[in-house]
Design an enzyme around this catalytic site. Structure first.
Site, short mmCIF file in Angstrom:
data_model
loop_
_atom_site.label_atom_id
_atom_site.label_comp_id
_atom_site.label_asym_id
_atom_site.label_seq_id
_atom_site.Cartn_x
_atom_site.Cartn_y
_atom_site.Cartn_z
N CYS A 16 -13.74 1.10 6.58
CA CYS A 16 -12.72 0.39 5.82
C CYS A 16 -12.64 1.03 4.44
CB CYS A 16 -13.11 -1.07 5.63
SG CYS A 16 -13.50 -1.93 7.17
N CYS A 17 -11.42 1.23 3.94
CA CYS A 17 -11.30 1.84 2.61
C CYS A 17 -11.73 0.81 1.57
CB CYS A 17 -9.89 2.34 2.36
SG CYS A 17 -8.68 1.03 2.21
N CYS A 69 0.81 -1.22 0.00
CA CYS A 69 0.00 0.00 0.00
C CYS A 69 0.85 1.27 0.00
CB CYS A 69 -0.96 -0.01 1.19
SG CYS A 69 -1.94 -1.52 1.22
N GLY A 124 -6.43 -10.04 -1.01
CA GLY A 124 -6.04 -11.40 -0.67
C GLY A 124 -4.72 -11.73 -1.32
#
Lengths: 384, 176
Positions: A201-202, A71, A107
């Site tokens: 949550c983004c 990220c 995931g």
């Protein structure tokens, strides 16, 4: 940057990246031919997507390096570009980040080899077990749980961060979620992993953003106006404390952020008190709260008071995530770090429209990836 | 073994017999086996993140030889006898005998027990704290088999309102 969009509703990654690159070139009044190197960040995609993306804007034989740091990929590309220019190896370099994401929670893509997050997951298993919630929500949600245990933070306080994010995003035409939400609505949304609800949550997002990084001599030579200066920048990866403390807060990068911020404050010579506007990594509300403390915007244990007193929004001590942040603007992994950069550049130039932070002169950026890397950057208006 | 009845068999797990026994008896964690390459997953990988149920298989049925004929009505988990009323009776008695314990909690505690549902309130102070947990977990807590922190971190104990009294819940210790 291009307007972010939901998975399935975007252009291809190379189209988004090409648009972001052309916008950045136009903004800087630099021709693609003057770009000496390019650093292209993305997480999901086969090898050399970076070249394919850059080729959309120009095919000139320059070095293109693909950057992948989960990220914090976007700011890692920026870090590379800044290093090469600061080191005097190039005068004008492109940093671009893009992501074409799938629907659903993050995931693992490769299941036939060691999971790069296995050490982090080990800590989580030990501290809180593992369940069917999205793994990232379990990590950052667990950090929030631990924080609540330590400091007794109310569930509503986390929701207030999401409320603020939506309020800010309602003024940002480039954000994905612009509808204002109340704390009640946020708390009433589906529970993902206590204390996180869905609106905390983004979302998976598609998008791209780009920055032109050049030396001040180059800027002077080209007569580039409205430039913004990188005062200092630091990248830190995990310390042993991420794995040997049985602490979800530490496993989720708290110490990386603390160390990167400390270095940036030292190098830039400005402290948290001097900062006017902040873009920080609010992948989950819990992480925004923890980051206030990691960056020293408030004392450790003081985040709840900081939030309740409105010190994270217009009229308070800092405006955090005026863009709406990852929570509302969206989080296309590879693009996020550069989208944060774009927002801060606009803020420092006074071009942020309705969401302009009055008189913003110094800006701080924090971008975090589990696995992991934290990149912290300090910007100011450049006197060219 | 092919006994599974699922709407669509789209997630395949490959692991050794020994690891399977370890996993289903709760000694090995599916995620850890996966992370160390001992458990291979093909097909729908996301479904593999829902493998918690494999850890709850009854020890006795796990120990039974695989070759044995399928046993009917083996019972996946040992039946739990609801204990909430007994736990609270014991707690009330403890608080009456030693009022100082309640003063230390210093909060109005609302304890919502689930499965079966039962709610109990203790007026022990001004702060407002609501705890939500299952009858089974409440019983384990009262028996000293788990701690408030462990239940909380594992998400088995939900806390609303003021969290500070969470650190002062020694009143549940060894009620039985």
């Amino acid at each position: 940057m291009v307007k972010f969009s939901k998975p399935g509703a975007s252009d291809g990654y190379e189209v988004m990246a090409g648009n972001a690159i052309r916008d950045a070139l136009k903004d800087a009044a630099v021709d693609f031919k003057e770009i000496e190197q390019a650093y292209a960040g993305y997480v999901f995609g086969d090898s050399t997507c970076g070249q394919r993306a850059v080729y959309t804007a120009g095919v000139t034989g320059i070095p293109v390096v693909n950057v992948n740091n989960n990220c914090s990929t976007g700011s890692s590309a920026l870090f590379m570009a800044r290093q090469v220019v600061e080191g005097g190896l190039a005068e004008c370099v492109l940093a671009v980040g893009f992501e074409q994401m799938e629907k659903g929670a993050l995931g693992s893509k490769f299941t036939d080899r060691t999971n790069p997050l296995d050490k982090h997951v080990d800590v989580m298993n030990k501290v809180q077990g593992f369940n069917q919630a999205p793994p990232a929500a379990q990590m950052f949600g667990g950090a929030g749980r631990e924080y609540r245990w330590k400091y007794g933070t109310k569930r509503e306080t986390f929701a207030k961060i999401a409320e603020k994010a939506r309020k800010h995003a309602s003024k940002n035409p480039l954000a994905v979620f612009r509808e204002v939400l109340s704390v009640e609505q946020i708390l009433a949304s589906d529970e993902v992993f206590d204390p996180l609800t869905r609106f905390q949550c983004c979302p998976p997002t598609c998008g791209a953003a780009a920055a032109i990084v050049c030396s001040s001599e180059f800027a002077k030579k080209k007569g580039i106006s409205k430039a913004v200066q990188i005062m200092a920048q630091s990248m830190k990866t995990d310390f042993a404390t991420s794995f040997d403390n049985d602490s979800m807060i530490k496993t989720c990068g708290f110490d990386m952020a603390v160390a990167a911020a400390k270095e940036v404050y030292e190098k830039s010579g400005v402290g948290p008190k001097d900062v006017d506007v902040v873009e920080l990594h609010d992948c989950f509300t819990t992480n925004e709260l923890l980051t206030y403390e990691a960056l020293g915007l408030c004392p450790e244990g003081g985040a709840e008071k900081f939030i309740l007193e409105g010190d994270n929004t217009y009229g308070g001590a800092f405006v955090t995530n005026p863009s709406g942040g990852l929570l509302s603007k969206g989080h296309p992994l590879g693009a996020t770090g550069l989208a944060q950069c774009a927002e801060l550049v606009w803020q420092l130039r006074g071009q942020a429209g309705e969401r302009q932070v009055e008189g913003a002169e110094i800006a701080l950026q924090h971008n975090l990836g589990l696995g992991g890397a934290a990149v912290v950057t300090m910007y100011k208006r450049a006197a060219v | 073994v092919s006994q599974a009845v699922a709407p669509k068999a789209d997630c395949t797990l490959e692991l050794s017999d020994a690891d399977w026994l370890e996993m289903t008896s709760g000694k090995a964690d599916p995620q850890k086996l996966f992370a160390t390459g001992k458990l291979k997953i093909s097909g729908n990988v996301m479904a593999s993140q829902k493998l918690e149920f494999l850890k709850k298989i009854d020890r006795n049925s796990v120990a039974a030889p695989v070759a044995a004929a399928p046993v009917s009505g083996g019972g996946a988990t040992a039946a739990h006898t609801p204990m909430a009323e007994k736990v609270f009776a014991a707690l009330t008695e403890r608080l009456q005998k030693n009022p100082q314990l309640g003063k230390e909690v210093d909060a109005k505690l609302t304890i919502k027990v689930k499965n079966p549902d039962f709610t109990q309130t203790y007026e022990l102070g001004k702060a407002n704290t609501t705890l939500t947990l299952s009858d089974e977990d409440l019983t384990a807590l009262a028996k000293g088999q788990t701690t408030v922190k462990d239940l909380y971190m594992h998400g088995q104990l939900r806390v609303d309102g003021d969290l500070a009294p969470l650190h002062r819940l020694g009143i549940f210790n060894k009620l039985f």
